[in-house]
Design a protein around this motif. Structure first.
Motif, PDB file in Angstrom:
ATOM      1  N   LEU A  57      53.552  48.685  37.814  1.00  0.00           N
ATOM      2  CA  LEU A  57      53.039  47.429  38.340  1.00  0.00           C
ATOM      3  C   LEU A  57      51.882  47.663  39.305  1.00  0.00           C
ATOM      4  O   LEU A  57      50.869  46.970  39.269  1.00  0.00           O
ATOM      5  N   HIS A  58      52.055  48.636  40.181  1.00  0.00           N
ATOM      6  CA  HIS A  58      51.014  48.950  41.156  1.00  0.00           C
ATOM      7  C   HIS A  58      49.801  49.548  40.467  1.00  0.00           C
ATOM      8  O   HIS A  58      48.663  49.259  40.825  1.00  0.00           O
ATOM      9  N   SER A  59      50.043  50.350  39.446  1.00  0.00           N
ATOM     10  CA  SER A  59      48.950  51.041  38.770  1.00  0.00           C
ATOM     11  C   SER A  59      48.050  50.099  38.002  1.00  0.00           C
ATOM     12  O   SER A  59      46.902  50.414  37.750  1.00  0.00           O
ATOM     13  N   TRP A  60      48.546  48.929  37.614  1.00  0.00           N
ATOM     14  CA  TRP A  60      47.713  48.017  36.850  1.00  0.00           C
ATOM     15  C   TRP A  60      46.452  47.680  37.629  1.00  0.00           C
ATOM     16  O   TRP A  60      45.350  47.801  37.111  1.00  0.00           O
ATOM     17  N   ASN A  61      46.600  47.260  38.874  1.00  0.00           N
ATOM     18  CA  ASN A  61      45.432  46.952  39.699  1.00  0.00           C
ATOM     19  C   ASN A  61      44.612  48.200  39.975  1.00  0.00           C
ATOM     20  O   ASN A  61      43.397  48.187  39.899  1.00  0.00           O
ATOM     21  N   THR A  62      45.286  49.260  40.309  1.00  0.00           N
ATOM     22  CA  THR A  62      44.602  50.510  40.604  1.00  0.00           C
ATOM     23  C   THR A  62      43.919  51.037  39.345  1.00  0.00           C
ATOM     24  O   THR A  62      42.798  51.524  39.406  1.00  0.00           O
ATOM     25  N   GLN A  63      44.607  50.918  38.223  1.00  0.00           N
ATOM     26  CA  GLN A  63      44.041  51.406  36.969  1.00  0.00           C
ATOM     27  C   GLN A  63      42.768  50.635  36.613  1.00  0.00           C
ATOM     28  O   GLN A  63      41.775  51.229  36.186  1.00  0.00           O
ATOM     29  N   THR A  64      42.773  49.325  36.815  1.00  0.00           N
ATOM     30  CA  THR A  64      41.588  48.518  36.541  1.00  0.00           C
ATOM     31  C   THR A  64      40.424  48.970  37.416  1.00  0.00           C
ATOM     32  O   THR A  64      39.305  49.167  36.937  1.00  0.00           O
ATOM     33  N   ARG A  65      40.702  49.143  38.695  1.00  0.00           N
ATOM     34  CA  ARG A  65      39.652  49.589  39.618  1.00  0.00           C
ATOM     35  C   ARG A  65      39.161  50.982  39.243  1.00  0.00           C
ATOM     36  O   ARG A  65      37.956  51.263  39.234  1.00  0.00           O
ATOM     37  N   TYR A  66      40.087  51.851  38.919  1.00  0.00           N
ATOM     38  CA  TYR A  66      39.774  53.229  38.538  1.00  0.00           C
ATOM     39  C   TYR A  66      38.897  53.230  37.279  1.00  0.00           C
ATOM     40  O   TYR A  66      37.873  53.920  37.224  1.00  0.00           O
ATOM     41  N   ASN A  68      37.004  50.790  36.125  1.00  0.00           N
ATOM     42  CA  ASN A  68      35.683  50.240  36.458  1.00  0.00           C
ATOM     43  C   ASN A  68      34.804  51.269  37.159  1.00  0.00           C
ATOM     44  O   ASN A  68      33.606  51.366  36.875  1.00  0.00           O
TER      45      ASN A  68
END
Length: 137
Positions: A57-66, A68
Motif C-alpha cells: 500500500l505504501h509502495s504504490w505512492n512511492t512507486q509512482t514517484r520513483y 516518475n
C-alpha cells in the motif's frame, strides 16, 4: 487450534502484550507463553503477510514517484547525450540529474525495513529478513 488460540495468534501478530491478551481472553500468562512457542510460525507468518500488505500500500505512492523520477532521469540523460557541449545548459542538466539521483537514493534508503521475521536453517543458524523497495511487487 481452538477459538481462543486463534484469537491469541491474531493478537500476538498484532503486537499485543501477554498481559493484555491474558485479560482479554481470560487465560493465564503462562499458558499464553506456551502458546507463543507452539504457534510461533503462525504468528510470524501473519506478521510477515501483514507487513507485505502494508508495504504494498505504501509502495504504490512511492512507486509512482520513483517511476516518475526514473522517467525524468531518462529524458535528462537523452538531453545530455544529444546536447551540444558548448551550450551552458549542460551544467543545468547535470545538476538536475544529480538531484534526481539523490532523490532516488533517498527513496531507496527510506524503503528498507526489518520484516521482524527470522529464519532458522537446518544447522540452527538464524537470519533476520530485511525487505527493500524492489523486493515486493
Amino acid at each position: 487450534m481452538n477459538t481462543k488460540q486463534t484469537e491469541f495468534v491474531l493478537y500476538r501478530a498484532d503486537g499485543l502484550s501477554f498481559d493484555k491478551i491474558a485479560t482479554t481472553l481470560k487465560v493465564s500468562k503462562a499458558t499464553l507463553i506456551q502458546w507463543s512457542k507452539l504457534f510461533e510460525k503462525e504468528i510470524k507468518e501473519i506478521q510477515f503477510q501483514s507487513f507485505i500488505k502494508i508495504k504494498e500500500l505504501h509502495s504504490w505512492n512511492t512507486q509512482t514517484r520513483y517511476t516518475n523520477l526514473l522517467e525524468q532521469l531518462k529524458i535528462i540523460d537523452d538531453g545530455i547525450v544529444k546536447s551540444d557541449l558548448s551550450k551552458a545548459t549542460i551544467k543545468d542538466l547535470f545538476t538536475i540529474k544529480n538531484d534526481i539521483l539523490g532523490q532516488l537514493d533517498r527513496i531507496e534508503n527510506k524503503i528498507r525495513t526489518n520484516a521482524n521475521v527470522t529464519i532458522t536453517d537446518e544447522l540452527g543458524y538464524k537470519e533476520a529478513l530485511e525487505l527493500k523497495l524492489n523486493e515486493v511487487e
